[in-house]
Design an enzyme around this catalytic site. Structure first.
Site, PDB file in Angstrom:
ATOM      1  N   CYS A   1       8.038 -35.579  32.563  1.00 26.14           N
ATOM      2  CA  CYS A   1       6.956 -35.750  31.619  1.00 26.14           C
ATOM      3  C   CYS A   1       5.622 -35.888  32.646  1.00 26.14           C
ATOM      4  CB  CYS A   1       6.794 -37.099  30.893  1.00 26.14           C
ATOM      5  SG  CYS A   1       8.250 -36.939  29.572  1.00 26.14           S
TER       6      CYS A   1
ATOM      7  N   GLU B   1       5.321 -39.789  22.693  1.00 22.48           N
ATOM      8  CA  GLU B   1       4.958 -39.536  24.039  1.00 22.48           C
ATOM      9  C   GLU B   1       5.412 -37.958  24.247  1.00 22.48           C
ATOM     10  OE1 GLU B   1       6.709 -39.334  28.048  1.00 22.48           O
ATOM     11  OE2 GLU B   1       6.227 -41.446  28.119  1.00 22.48           O
TER      12      GLU B   1
END
Length: 477
Positions: A278, A244
């Site tokens: 994120c 990720e």
């Protein structure tokens, strides 16, 4: 001051011949942690020690592994205050937010402890006198390389899922939050057999050495550049890769929405954790009919944020993780201004110690500016005015990243188009954060690959084996 130690093969204090790092508080530059740096040889020895421990842990009953993870969650909960304070000291997150991240990590450990024993294989319909089934098995040795922006929550997800499915783990926390990783590993280690979890510390060179080892899985949450280097290393070793990585998540503000409400959502998405999330809002496409009122409301909300050290009660906007990162953020803002953008609030490096940067609103942006196209990871809200929802959707989709996107709209038709057409892992309509427990998605493009959350993450750490059994000689049992 935290004095960090490594854990290798069940032994605390092992290794660290590569020197020492010092982590400083981003609020006042005071030293926080001293950290040993593992050498490449030490990383290799740790990998072999993990390999030696893998078979016994894999053979442990799933219910027993789940019990160990429950006890690990208890151990982490017992040091929740110490962990929260370490997060704030090392990367600047406001203390209440840091505690929330630790609580989320504890919840994830408990969730995986409950779910893992229930996720088995399945039988197949074959011949009447044969037995066919699919069964999951641990992959073996997992290298987990974790980020600094939410270090406990992310680490608990990767470590918990890997451990409870029968893998042994080599854990490398970010060099920006090593004491947090050390405190977490100490708590987890209390509940696990010796050798099942190892802790390696140091800078990027340690992560690179770990990714180059003969491990079975490399799981990484962090920058796209690092993720690509890890994928290249894993291509040589054959390890499975879970990534990720970076994102440049868009927010679409449609015509007809309340601009004050939309500004509140934008401010939350762009400025929470100083933009170091994120799935932070990195670029805003606002319809021309509401743009003026939206920008005015966003500037008011940004200007009202309480700025200060994360340890101070009431702080809403703490410092960035360090001055090097602040230089990156400010460089993107300055480049946008040089290309014709206008700073409506913030955009200046403050005097004084630490790595503080103000909440910044930038208008007159174009879709092709690096401030809009690239990941900033700071408290910056660049605004692009569009003339239609079609234009907003087209711009939002035009990105090398594919992590998440948010759409604020009163039109169900536009909401449906957004979730169907946006090439991202997660689409949120009318809320920048939130969602039901257990949500999992595949990031796309430069944002990574593989499930990073939810029950599906458990499956990422197992390999499915097909088994066919017949009686000998074609007879019957």
């Amino acid at each position: 001051m935290y004095t960090v130690a490594q854990l290798v093969g069940g032994v605390w204090g092992a290794g660290g011949d590569g020197g020492e790092l010092v982590v400083r508080d981003p609020a006042d530059d005071s030293p926080v942690s001293t950290v040993p740096v593992a050498t490449a040889d030490e990383v290799g020895k740790a990998t072999q020690a993990a390999r030696n421990a893998a078979a016994q842990w894999a053979a442990t009953a799933p219910a027993e592994r789940a019990g160990a993870l429950h006890r690990a969650a208890d151990a982490v909960e017992a040091v929740i205050e110490e962990l929260s304070e370490a997060v704030t000291a090392e990367m600047g997150k406001p203390l209440a937010d840091a505690r929330g991240g630790v609580e989320a990590g504890i919840g994830t450990l408990r969730q995986y402890a409950e779910l893992a024993p229930l996720r088995g294989g399945r039988t197949l319909n074959g011949e009447a006198d044969a037995l066919d089934f699919l069964t999951p098995q641990p992959r073996g040795v997992v290298a987990a390389i974790t980020p600094w922006n939410d270090p406990v929550a992310v680490s608990c997800g990767l470590l918990g899922a890997a451990l409870v499915t029968g893998n042994v783990v080599l854990y490398k926390p970010s060099e920006r939050t090593p004491a947090t990783g050390w405190l977490l590993a100490r708590a987890l280690d209390q509940a696990l057999p010796a050798g099942v979890l190892s802790l390696l510390t140091g800078g990027p060179e340690v992560g690179a050495a770990l990714a180059a080892q003969e491990v079975d899985v490399v799981a990484h949450v962090g920058s796209t550049a690092t993720g690509r280097a890890i994928a290249a290393a894993a291509a040589r070793t054959g390890a499975k890769v879970l990534l990720e990585n970076g994102g440049s998540d868009p927010l679409i503000v449609d015509a007809g929405v309340d601009p004050e409400w939309a500004a509140g959502q934008a401010a939350l998405g762009a400025f929470a954790n100083a933009g170091q999330i994120c799935v932070a809002v990195e670029r805003i496409y606002v319809h021309r009919t509401v743009a003026e009122d939206f920008v005015a409301a966003l500037v008011r909300r940004a200007g009202a944020l309480r700025v200060g050290p994360g340890r101070d009660p009431g702080t809403e906007l703490g410092p960035l993780v360090d001055r090097r990162h602040r230089d990156h953020v400010h460089g993107q803002v300055a480049a946008a201004v040089a290309a014709g953008a206008q700073v409506r609030l913030g955009g200046e490096v403050p005097d004084g110690p630490g790595a503080f940067y103000p909440a910044t609103v930038v208008t007159d942006c174009r879709h092709d500016m690096p401030l809009v196209r690239e990941e900033t990871f700071g408290p910056v809200a660049p605004v692009v005015v569009v003339d239609s929802f079609d234009e907003a959707l087209r711009c939002a989709a035009d990105s090398p990243y594919g992590l998440a996107a948010t759409v604020l709209t009163a039109s169900m038709t536009h909401a449906q188009r957004a979730w169907r057409e946006l090439p991202v892992g997660t689409v949120k309509v009318n809320a920048v954060f939130g969602g039901a427990p257990g949500g999992a998605a595949h990031p796309r493009g430069a944002s990574g690959q593989g499930f990073g959350y939810g029950p599906e993450l458990l499956d990422e750490f197992t390999a499915t084996k097909a088994v066919h059994i017949e009686a000998p000689g074609g007879g019957h049992w």
